[in-house]
Design a protein around this motif. Structure first.
Motif, PDB file in Angstrom:
ATOM      1  N   ARG A 321       0.849  -1.198   0.000  1.00 29.14           N
ATOM      2  CA  ARG A 321       0.000   0.000   0.000  1.00 29.14           C
ATOM      3  C   ARG A 321       0.882   1.245   0.000  1.00 29.14           C
ATOM      4  N   GLN A 322       0.945   1.895  -1.168  1.00 28.41           N
ATOM      5  CA  GLN A 322       1.728   3.127  -1.287  1.00 28.41           C
ATOM      6  C   GLN A 322       0.931   4.308  -0.735  1.00 28.41           C
ATOM      7  N   VAL A 323       1.547   5.082   0.147  1.00 27.51           N
ATOM      8  CA  VAL A 323       0.854   6.234   0.726  1.00 27.51           C
ATOM      9  C   VAL A 323       1.777   7.447   0.713  1.00 27.51           C
ATOM     10  N   LEU A 324       1.180   8.610   0.579  1.00 28.97           N
ATOM     11  CA  LEU A 324       1.878   9.885   0.752  1.00 28.97           C
ATOM     12  C   LEU A 324       1.217  10.597   1.916  1.00 28.97           C
ATOM     13  N   GLU A 325       1.997  10.878   2.958  1.00 29.70           N
ATOM     14  CA  GLU A 325       1.437  11.448   4.173  1.00 29.70           C
ATOM     15  C   GLU A 325       1.947  12.848   4.459  1.00 29.70           C
ATOM     16  N   ALA A 330       1.145  15.666  11.472  1.00 29.23           N
ATOM     17  CA  ALA A 330       2.175  14.715  11.904  1.00 29.23           C
ATOM     18  C   ALA A 330       1.639  13.610  12.813  1.00 29.23           C
ATOM     19  N   PRO A 331       0.757  13.908  13.780  1.00 28.45           N
ATOM     20  CA  PRO A 331       0.310  12.832  14.682  1.00 28.45           C
ATOM     21  C   PRO A 331      -0.504  11.739  13.993  1.00 28.45           C
ATOM     22  N   THR A 332      -1.040  12.039  12.811  1.00 31.07           N
ATOM     23  CA  THR A 332      -1.885  11.060  12.131  1.00 31.07           C
ATOM     24  C   THR A 332      -1.123  10.219  11.106  1.00 31.07           C
ATOM     25  N   ARG A 333       0.158  10.479  10.923  1.00 36.55           N
ATOM     26  CA  ARG A 333       0.929   9.736   9.925  1.00 36.55           C
ATOM     27  C   ARG A 333       1.251   8.337  10.430  1.00 36.55           C
ATOM     28  N   GLU A 334       1.108   7.373   9.544  1.00 34.43           N
ATOM     29  CA  GLU A 334       1.416   5.991   9.889  1.00 34.43           C
ATOM     30  C   GLU A 334       2.896   5.682   9.711  1.00 34.43           C
ATOM     31  N   TYR A 335       3.491   6.217   8.628  1.00 31.26           N
ATOM     32  CA  TYR A 335       4.873   5.888   8.301  1.00 31.26           C
ATOM     33  C   TYR A 335       5.814   7.093   8.359  1.00 31.26           C
ATOM     34  N   GLY A 336       5.382   8.245   7.834  1.00 31.80           N
ATOM     35  CA  GLY A 336       6.280   9.393   7.825  1.00 31.80           C
ATOM     36  C   GLY A 336       5.866  10.423   6.803  1.00 31.80           C
ATOM     37  N   TYR A 337       6.657  11.466   6.679  1.00 31.47           N
ATOM     38  CA  TYR A 337       6.324  12.639   5.867  1.00 31.47           C
ATOM     39  C   TYR A 337       6.376  12.330   4.372  1.00 31.47           C
TER      40      TYR A 337
END
Length: 418
Positions: A321-325, A330-337
């Motif tokens: 699952r590719q994601v862009l966060e 910041a508190p809602t990110r699963e992996y990072g910026y």
């Protein structure tokens, strides 16, 4: 291949897709990245998406590194902005993109949409303008003074943010750019420099205007070719600016004509699925099916990489699952910026959130992840270490810092290998 008795195995599906996207060559086997090879890579993909985020090199530069290894970004820039070498240009394709000038004529219908006022952005611009002659004034200044940036136009208001809050001159420049009357002649500190089309567009470029139907056919055929294997929805995602129902209709026509072919393919769920491919990709599919063509590269992929433009294909083909966060709090990110996916051979095995500290030559990985079913064995560590060395070289970084790794052994082994 339409009549193959057995579905194309998942490993062959992956190999064919990665080869079509220029992501299958073993590390170190790529030719020296000359300007001509850079151009051919962009032509292979159809376009490269531009993005402004700069935790590492901007996405358009990373996309080429993923396929070519370390190269000089100035060579890429010269193909876009140097009048003597210009073979690429900026315009809308997959969002804001860098596009081969050989594709220029297939953007003309979209420029016409803007000129006809059929795009909502034109209506917003016109409704908000206090002086509807501003575009003519801006264009006249460029005619008299030469290429100009937004900063060359005065504005009494304060700082501006999103596009609907641009200062009037910026909106006028974008209006003229969308219509094809201005082009991007250069970038200064990544700020656009606008000039008249006739002073930017090389004389050799084909400006004969295809019909909208010819444009649709070209875009669908080109997208399916670049995807390697796809369904019509994927082709619509890749083409980006063609509606899904239009893509389906055009794809059906191309299938009937034999330009596209149907292929039974195995995906992550183990069930065969009918996909489409360009007929010129049949040798690739056959080579992937018999094992002559394999995916052998280890590299890192920007969230904006064209491999991810086809929505849902990351899960269907790789179980990833590719994601862009970057745009999440910041508190809602699963992996990072701004996580880059890790491609190892034919699998997407993990991701990491990097930040280059350019002043001190540090590549800082704020978080490093392996997928739950992936073990950090010797082959994986060796491949990722080789790619990381080259990624650091590309960013002029000589020190790697890993703040957090999941599992911890992955980061430890990677640092030891480096």
């Amino acid at each position: 291949m339409p009549a193959t008795p057995q579905p194309l195995p998942l490993t062959a599906v992956r190999a064919a897709i990665l080869h079509a996207q220029g992501l299958a060559l073993p590390n170190g086997a790529e030719p020296d990245p000359t300007p001509n090879l850079i151009l051919r890579t962009v032509e292979q993909l159809g376009c490269v998406q531009i993005d402004t985020l700069q935790r590492v090199h901007r996405s358009q530069y990373v996309a080429l590194w993923s396929r070519l290894g370390t190269y000089d970004p100035a060579d890429f820039d010269r193909l876009i902005y140097d009048p003597d070498q210009r073979t690429l240009f900026e315009y809308w394709q997959h969002a804001a993109s860098i596009i081969p000038l050989s594709e220029y004529r297939y953007r003309l219908q979209y420029m016409k949409w803007f000129r006809d006022g059929t795009d909502y952005r034109d209506h917003v611009w016109q409704a908000d303008m206090e002086d509807v002659t501003l575009a003519e004034q801006v264009q006249a200044r460029i005619l008299d003074e030469g290429p100009l940036r937004v900063a060359d136009f005065e504005h009494d208001g304060g700082p501006r943010g999103t596009w609907w809050d641009w200062k009037p001159a910026k909106r006028a420049l974008e209006y003229l750019y969308n219509r094809g009357e201005l082009m991007i002649a250069d970038r200064v500190h990544f700020h656009r420099v606008y000039d008249l089309r006739e002073r930017v567009l090389p004389d050799w470029v084909d400006t004969s205007e295809p019909t909208m139907e010819e444009t649709y056919r070209h875009m669908v055929e080109r997208s399916v070719y670049a995807l390697g294997l796809a369904d019509p929805g994927h082709a619509a995602d890749y083409a980006y600016d063609v509606k899904r129902k239009v893509v389906k209709r055009v794809a059906d026509d191309l299938l009937a004509e034999g330009v596209l072919v149907e292929v039974e393919a195995e995906l992550m769920n183990g069930k065969p699925r009918t996909l489409i491919a360009h007929r010129d990709r049949l040798p690739l599919l056959e080579g992937a099916a018999d094992g002559a063509i394999q995916a052998e590269r280890t590299t890192f992929l920007s969230p904006f990489d064209s491999l991810f433009w086809a929505k849902g294909r990351d899960r269907a083909v790789w179980g990833f699952r590719q994601v862009l966060e970057a745009y999440k709090p910041a508190p809602t990110r699963e992996y990072g910026y701004f996580c880059l996916a890790i491609l190892h051979r034919d699998r997407l095995v993990g991701r990491f959130d990097p930040k280059v500290e350019r002043a001190n030559g540090v590549l800082r990985i704020e978080a490093l992840y392996l997928e739950p079913d992936v073990a950090p064995d010797e082959d994986l560590i060796a491949g990722v270490a080789a790619a990381m060395r080259d990624f650091m070289r590309f960013h002029n970084a000589d020190t790697l810092v890993i703040e957090r790794s999941d599992p911890a052994a992955f980061g430890e082994k990677l640092l030891a290998a480096l």
